[in-house]
Design a protein around this motif. Sequence first.
Motif, short mmCIF file in Angstrom:
data_model
loop_
_atom_site.label_atom_id
_atom_site.label_comp_id
_atom_site.label_asym_id
_atom_site.label_seq_id
_atom_site.Cartn_x
_atom_site.Cartn_y
_atom_site.Cartn_z
N ILE A 2 -8.63 -46.35 -86.45
CA ILE A 2 -8.47 -45.32 -85.42
C ILE A 2 -7.16 -45.29 -85.19
CG2 ILE A 2 -9.00 -44.11 -83.23
CD1 ILE A 2 -12.01 -45.67 -83.45
N ILE A 3 -6.15 -44.21 -85.37
CA ILE A 3 -4.79 -44.11 -85.48
C ILE A 3 -4.52 -42.97 -84.46
CG2 ILE A 3 -2.66 -43.81 -86.56
CD1 ILE A 3 -4.47 -44.65 -89.08
N MET A 4 -3.63 -43.10 -83.39
CA MET A 4 -3.01 -42.16 -82.44
C MET A 4 -1.77 -41.85 -83.21
SD MET A 4 -4.53 -42.68 -78.79
CE MET A 4 -2.86 -43.28 -78.09
N ILE A 5 -1.68 -40.36 -83.32
CA ILE A 5 -0.23 -40.01 -83.80
C ILE A 5 0.33 -39.01 -82.93
CG2 ILE A 5 -1.60 -38.15 -85.48
CD1 ILE A 5 0.73 -38.79 -87.27
N ALA A 6 1.52 -39.14 -82.72
CA ALA A 6 2.23 -38.18 -81.57
C ALA A 6 3.61 -38.31 -81.69
CB ALA A 6 1.70 -38.75 -80.27
N ALA A 7 4.29 -37.31 -81.31
CA ALA A 7 5.84 -37.06 -80.92
C ALA A 7 5.89 -37.31 -79.54
CB ALA A 7 6.14 -35.87 -81.74
N ALA A 8 6.62 -38.27 -79.01
CA ALA A 8 6.88 -38.21 -77.65
C ALA A 8 8.30 -38.51 -77.35
CB ALA A 8 6.02 -39.21 -76.83
N ALA A 9 8.97 -37.93 -75.87
CA ALA A 9 10.05 -38.27 -75.76
C ALA A 9 10.10 -39.37 -75.11
CB ALA A 9 10.71 -36.95 -74.88
N ASN A 12 8.04 -39.97 -72.33
CA ASN A 12 6.75 -39.88 -72.84
C ASN A 12 6.31 -38.34 -72.71
OD1 ASN A 12 6.35 -42.23 -73.48
ND2 ASN A 12 5.52 -43.04 -71.53
N ALA A 13 7.03 -37.42 -72.64
CA ALA A 13 6.58 -35.87 -72.52
C ALA A 13 6.30 -35.50 -73.97
CB ALA A 13 8.02 -35.10 -72.42
N LEU A 14 5.12 -34.95 -73.93
CA LEU A 14 4.58 -34.28 -75.05
C LEU A 14 4.74 -32.80 -75.30
CD1 LEU A 14 1.00 -35.83 -74.98
CD2 LEU A 14 2.80 -36.44 -76.55
N GLY A 15 4.76 -32.16 -74.33
CA GLY A 15 4.80 -30.73 -74.27
C GLY A 15 4.74 -29.99 -72.95
N THR A 119 14.90 -36.69 -72.95
CA THR A 119 13.82 -36.40 -71.91
C THR A 119 13.67 -34.82 -71.85
OG1 THR A 119 15.62 -36.65 -70.05
CG2 THR A 119 14.33 -38.63 -70.89
N PHE A 120 12.50 -34.48 -71.38
CA PHE A 120 12.27 -33.16 -71.30
C PHE A 120 11.28 -32.85 -70.15
CE2 PHE A 120 12.78 -33.92 -75.76
CZ PHE A 120 13.60 -32.77 -76.20
N GLU A 121 11.43 -31.61 -69.51
CA GLU A 121 10.38 -31.49 -68.59
C GLU A 121 9.26 -30.95 -69.39
OE1 GLU A 121 9.77 -27.53 -65.49
OE2 GLU A 121 11.76 -28.29 -65.89
N ASP A 123 4.49 -30.96 -69.02
CA ASP A 123 3.14 -31.17 -68.46
C ASP A 123 2.11 -31.61 -68.86
OD1 ASP A 123 2.27 -29.40 -70.09
OD2 ASP A 123 2.19 -27.66 -68.63
N ALA A 124 2.44 -32.40 -70.16
CA ALA A 124 1.60 -33.34 -70.83
C ALA A 124 2.35 -34.37 -71.26
CB ALA A 124 0.89 -32.60 -72.06
N PHE A 125 1.67 -35.59 -71.24
CA PHE A 125 2.52 -36.85 -71.56
C PHE A 125 1.70 -37.76 -72.20
CE2 PHE A 125 4.22 -35.02 -67.70
CZ PHE A 125 5.54 -35.22 -67.86
N PHE A 126 2.27 -38.52 -73.07
CA PHE A 126 1.70 -39.87 -73.85
C PHE A 126 1.46 -40.89 -72.89
CE2 PHE A 126 1.43 -43.02 -77.33
CZ PHE A 126 0.45 -42.10 -78.20
N PRO A 127 0.28 -41.64 -73.03
CA PRO A 127 0.33 -42.87 -72.43
C PRO A 127 1.25 -43.81 -72.69
CG PRO A 127 -1.69 -42.56 -73.91
CD PRO A 127 -0.67 -41.40 -74.08
N GLU A 128 1.43 -44.88 -71.68
CA GLU A 128 2.48 -45.91 -71.65
C GLU A 128 1.71 -47.00 -72.77
OE1 GLU A 128 4.26 -49.70 -69.06
OE2 GLU A 128 2.96 -48.06 -68.18
N ILE A 129 2.88 -47.16 -73.77
CA ILE A 129 2.35 -48.47 -74.64
C ILE A 129 2.74 -49.93 -73.98
CG2 ILE A 129 2.76 -49.21 -76.86
CD1 ILE A 129 3.49 -46.23 -77.88
#
Length: 160
Positions: A2-9, A12-15, A119-121, A123-129
């Motif tokens: 099970i692989i999580m794939i994301a792009a985050a600032a 941890n901003a996602l979008g 960094t970006f403003e 309202d969705a964030f990736f969890p802390e690794i």
Amino acid sequence: MIIMIAAAAENNALGKDNEMVWHLPNDFKRFKQLTTGHHIIMGRKTFESFPKLLPNRTHIIITRQKNYHPEGCIVVDNMKEAIEKAPQNEDIFIIGGGEIYNLGLPFADKIELTKIHSTFEADAFFPEIKSEDWKLEHEEFHPKDEKHNFDFTFQTFIRK
């Protein structure tokens, strides 16, 4: 796996407003390369942000909406069921958004992260690794260029 794939600032901003706030063509290429031919798990809002079904992938959508049945998709109401709907002997990708990443983190064996060095403003964030749970196995830095407005690094984390 099970692989999580994301792009985050860096923050941890996602979008924001169900859209990505950057455009990185090489990140899209990597996402396509890694997920093609596999089952992808996402939330309803992430699914609805796509113009159409992503080709050559099986879409599993997690939603609380009882009458939500987009054509060509598997719809479930929790992460455990989403994982059970995918073949157990193949890689499964969790592709977002923020709430789905939080739900998926306990199940994940690996994280494929594109870290955008800004960094970006949002309202969705990736969890802390957390370093006590994850080992950085590989990283590959890419400087900004004529097609990419930000420096970014492809990172692969494996659960300890």
